[in-house]
Structures are given as structure tokens and as C-alpha cells.
Design an enzyme around this catalytic site. Structure first.
Site, PDB file in Angstrom:
ATOM      1  CB  SER A  45      -0.976   0.072   1.181  1.00  0.00           C
ATOM      2  OG  SER A  45      -0.848  -1.002   2.036  1.00  0.00           O
ATOM      3  CG  HIS A  47      -4.871  -3.268  -2.189  1.00  0.00           C
ATOM      4  ND1 HIS A  47      -3.774  -3.831  -1.577  1.00  0.00           N
ATOM      5  CD2 HIS A  47      -5.067  -2.083  -1.580  1.00  0.00           C
ATOM      6  CE1 HIS A  47      -3.339  -3.015  -0.637  1.00  0.00           C
ATOM      7  NE2 HIS A  47      -4.106  -1.949  -0.609  1.00  0.00           N
ATOM      8  CG  HIS A  49      -2.615  -9.039   2.916  1.00  0.00           C
ATOM      9  ND1 HIS A  49      -3.288  -8.358   1.925  1.00  0.00           N
ATOM     10  CD2 HIS A  49      -1.497  -8.309   3.180  1.00  0.00           C
ATOM     11  CE1 HIS A  49      -2.611  -7.260   1.610  1.00  0.00           C
ATOM     12  NE2 HIS A  49      -1.518  -7.209   2.344  1.00  0.00           N
ATOM     13  CE1 TYR A  56      -6.148  -7.918   5.126  1.00  0.00           C
ATOM     14  CE2 TYR A  56      -3.863  -7.927   5.862  1.00  0.00           C
ATOM     15  CZ  TYR A  56      -4.873  -7.368   5.106  1.00  0.00           C
ATOM     16  OH  TYR A  56      -4.624  -6.281   4.317  1.00  0.00           O
ATOM     17  CD  GLU A  57      -6.755  -9.907   1.016  1.00  0.00           C
ATOM     18  OE1 GLU A  57      -7.537  -9.671   0.088  1.00  0.00           O
ATOM     19  OE2 GLU A  57      -5.515  -9.833   0.905  1.00  0.00           O
ATOM     20  CB  ALA A  59       2.131   0.474   4.224  1.00  0.00           C
ATOM     21  CG  MET A  73      -0.917  -7.057   9.230  1.00  0.00           C
ATOM     22  SD  MET A  73      -2.600  -6.462   9.130  1.00  0.00           S
ATOM     23  CE  MET A  73      -2.640  -5.305  10.512  1.00  0.00           C
ATOM     24  CB  SER A  74       2.429  -8.209   3.636  1.00  0.00           C
ATOM     25  OG  SER A  74       3.310  -7.093   3.695  1.00  0.00           O
ATOM     26  CG  ASN A  91       0.609   2.693  11.760  1.00  0.00           C
ATOM     27  OD1 ASN A  91       0.554   2.095  10.678  1.00  0.00           O
ATOM     28  ND2 ASN A  91       0.731   2.066  12.909  1.00  0.00           N
ATOM     29  CG  HIS A 137      -7.378   0.808   7.223  1.00  0.00           C
ATOM     30  ND1 HIS A 137      -6.174   0.153   7.043  1.00  0.00           N
ATOM     31  CD2 HIS A 137      -8.037   0.683   6.046  1.00  0.00           C
ATOM     32  CE1 HIS A 137      -6.117  -0.339   5.802  1.00  0.00           C
ATOM     33  NE2 HIS A 137      -7.229  -0.033   5.176  1.00  0.00           N
TER      34      HIS A 137
HETATM   35  I1  8IG Z   1       0.265   0.320   7.432  1.00  0.00           I
HETATM   36  O1  8IG Z   1       0.717  -1.002  13.159  1.00  0.00           O
HETATM   37  C1  8IG Z   1       0.377  -0.888   8.972  1.00  0.00           C
HETATM   38  N1  8IG Z   1       0.393  -2.207   8.838  1.00  0.00           N
HETATM   39  N2  8IG Z   1       0.719  -5.478  12.129  1.00  0.00           N
HETATM   40  N3  8IG Z   1       0.713  -3.211  12.664  1.00  0.00           N
HETATM   41  C2  8IG Z   1       0.655  -4.216  11.744  1.00  0.00           C
HETATM   42  N4  8IG Z   1       0.529  -3.979  10.445  1.00  0.00           N
HETATM   43  C3  8IG Z   1       0.493  -2.690  10.052  1.00  0.00           C
HETATM   44  C4  8IG Z   1       0.540  -1.625  10.940  1.00  0.00           C
HETATM   45  C5  8IG Z   1       0.657  -1.890  12.320  1.00  0.00           C
HETATM   46  N5  8IG Z   1       0.464  -0.487  10.229  1.00  0.00           N
END
Ligand code: 8IG
Length: 272
Positions: free
Chosen positions: A32, A64, A86, A88-89, A116, A211-212, A235, A247
Site C-alpha cells: 500500500s 487493491h 494476505h 488475513y483475507e 506499509a 501483515m505481509s 503509523n 486505517h
Molecule cells: I500500514 O501497526 C500498517 N500495517 N501489524 N501493525 C501491523 N501492520 C500494520 C501496521 C501496524 N500499520
């Protein structure tokens, strides 16, 4: 059922025929925020929808859609992979790493994984790009799980000593003044972490959380590709900043950084 390596070979053949590119040199997976920046690399010669290739699933993350863009930059064939999927999907690991296996089957020997992420280090605020030196795979799974790979591929007991290529990292640090390195902890998500989980990750040596990337890196290394990882801190992770995570803000940080991400990719391409 077709094994995942054979499925990737079929997808690679289809990609070659649809894109008109015989063999790729470099593949860049766009996380992202990175997609907009990557347009700075030049005009694509083709745009293949991933849903038109065997084994691909459409991403469910807003904004996406899956595409593989082909570019020729200074004589090198580059595949830009946009729209990763991902865990998580709800996808299986083999589906998560299918794009990577496909571009490697289509020739790419060097792979750049971008993402990201959340930052654990206050000295690396939102907007900072960090070169991944190593990772902690906290997904509790592996692309090497399951039946052993077919004989022509390496053992499932993959050596990850040099997962994020030391050679490429040294070249990147020399090419991009001010670039720093970090350790990426890969969680399953999609919830963000608790402050206690971030404290745990920090104690374990992580500077970035996301997460990737980790599963793709392992799958790419197994196939003998050289891997580079680049994280955009979008972040500060939970409990690091005083404000809750949002988000939308995360997505906006990516948008804001996109021009500089493109310039960075341009700087790095000569070493890839
Ligand atoms: I953009 O703070 C993004 N992706 N796990 N934690 C996790 N994944 C993220 C974060 C975060 N920010």
C-alpha cells in the site's frame, strides 16, 4: 489438484504470452502506498490483470485490484506486482505466495518486496522508508508447509541466513544516503497489535510490524531469488504514539509519501 509450483509455472507461461515479455529480470511487489509511486519508473508496456492468470485471487482490500505491469527500464525487464493477497483475507499460504512464485517462474532472479507497516521506533516516524535487514515470522505458518516441493526445486528446509540479501542491502545503503535498516515482525492481523504485543515485538528485536512480506520472502528465497525488503512506516505502532491507530490515516500516509517512494525505487533500480 495441481501442485503450487506447477500452477505458478502455468501462470508464468500465461503472463509471458499476455505481456509479450519473454523473461523478467526483477520483480517488485507493491505494498500500500507504493503503487502510485511506482509510476515514476516509466510507462508500462503491458498491464495484465492477475485474475486472468491461473491460481490468482482478486484482493479484497479496498483499492487493491490485482495487476502485473511490465516495464523495460534501462534494458531490464521489470514486473510490478500490484494487489497482493494476505493471510488475513482468509487465503491459504500457497495463495499468498503464488504471485511471487509466478514472477520467479517467469524469470525474475531479484525480488523487491515493499509494504506499509507500523513503526516501533519513535526515531522512524510515519513517512520513513526502512530497508528490511531481517524478519521475525510471527504468522505461525510457512510457505514450505505441506507436501515437499517437486524434485527440481530445493529442499523445504530452506536456509534463511541470508534471507534479505546482504549483497543487495550493502548496495542499497550505498545508493541511498540516509536509508536505515530495521527488523520486520510479520503478524497475521488484520487487527493491529495491542501495546503489550508491540512491547513483546520490541523486546524480540523488531523495529517494524506488518501483515505481509515474510511468507513471500521465504518462498522467494526457496526458489533461489535474491530478496530485498522495503517498508514504509505509515503509523507508529500501538502504544508507541499517544493516539489510536486509524486505517484511513494509514492509507493517507502512503498517499503522502508516494512521490518519494517512486524516486527511491528509481534510485535502487540500477543495483537490481
Ligand atoms: I500500514 O501497526 C500498517 N500495517 N501489524 N501493525 C501491523 N501492520 C500494520 C501496521 C501496524 N500499520
Amino acid at each position: 489438484m495441481t501442485n503450487p509450483y506447477e500452477l505458478a509455472r502455468q501462470a508464468a507461461d500465461e503472463l509471458r504470452s499476455k505481456s509479450g515479455v519473454d523473461s523478467y529480470d526483477v520483480a517488485i511487489v507493491l505494498g500500500s502506498g507504493w503503487r502510485e509511486g511506482a509510476t515514476a519508473l516509466g510507462a508500462p508496456t503491458s498491464d495484465v490483470a492477475t485474475t486472468s492468470l491461473p491460481g490468482f485471487f482478486a484482493p479484497t482490500v479496498a483499492g487493491h485490484h490485482g495487476q502485473i505491469l511490465s516495464l523495460n527500464v534501462e534494458g531490464r525487464n521489470v514486473a510490478l506486482v500490484a494487489g497482493r493477497v494476505h493471510l488475513y483475507e482468509g487465503h491459504a499460504v500457497d495463495q499468498v505466495v503464488h504471485p511471487i512464485r509466478t514472477v520467479i517462474a517467469a524469470g525474475a532472479r531479484r525480488v523487491v518486496l515493499t509494504n506499509a507497516c507500523g513503526g516501533i521506533d519513535r526515531a522512524k516516524p510515519a513517512g520513513t522508508v526502512v530497508l528490511i535487514r531481517d524478519h521475525l515470522n510471527l504468522t505461525a505458518t510457512s510457505p514450505m508447509e505441506g507436501p515437499p516441493p517437486p524434485e527440481e526445486f530445493g529442499s523445504r528446509f530452506v536456509d534463511l541466513t541470508d534471507l534479505y540479501s546482504a549483497r543487495l542491502r550493502a548496495l542499497a545503503l550505498a545508493a541511498v544516503p540516509g536509508l536505515s535498516e530495521g527488523i520486520y515482525a510479520g503478524f497475521r492481523g488484520p487487527h493491529y497489535e495491542t501495546p503489550a504485543e508491540i512491547a513483546m515485538a520490541r523486546t524480540m528485536g523488531a523495529t517494524l510490524v506488518g501483515m505481509s512480506t515474510v511468507l513471500e520472502a521465504i518462498a522467494a528465497r526457496h526458489l533461489g531469488a535474491e530478496v530485498m525488503g522495503l517498508s514504509l512506516v505509515s503509523n507508529l505502532a500501538a502504544g508507541v504514539a499517544d493516539t489510536p491507530l486509524n486505517h484511513l490515516e494509514v492509507l493517507e500516509a502512503g498517499q503522502a509519501a508516494s512521490a518519494s517512494l517512486g524516486a527511491l525505487l528509481r534510485q535502487l533500480l540500477p543495483i537490481l
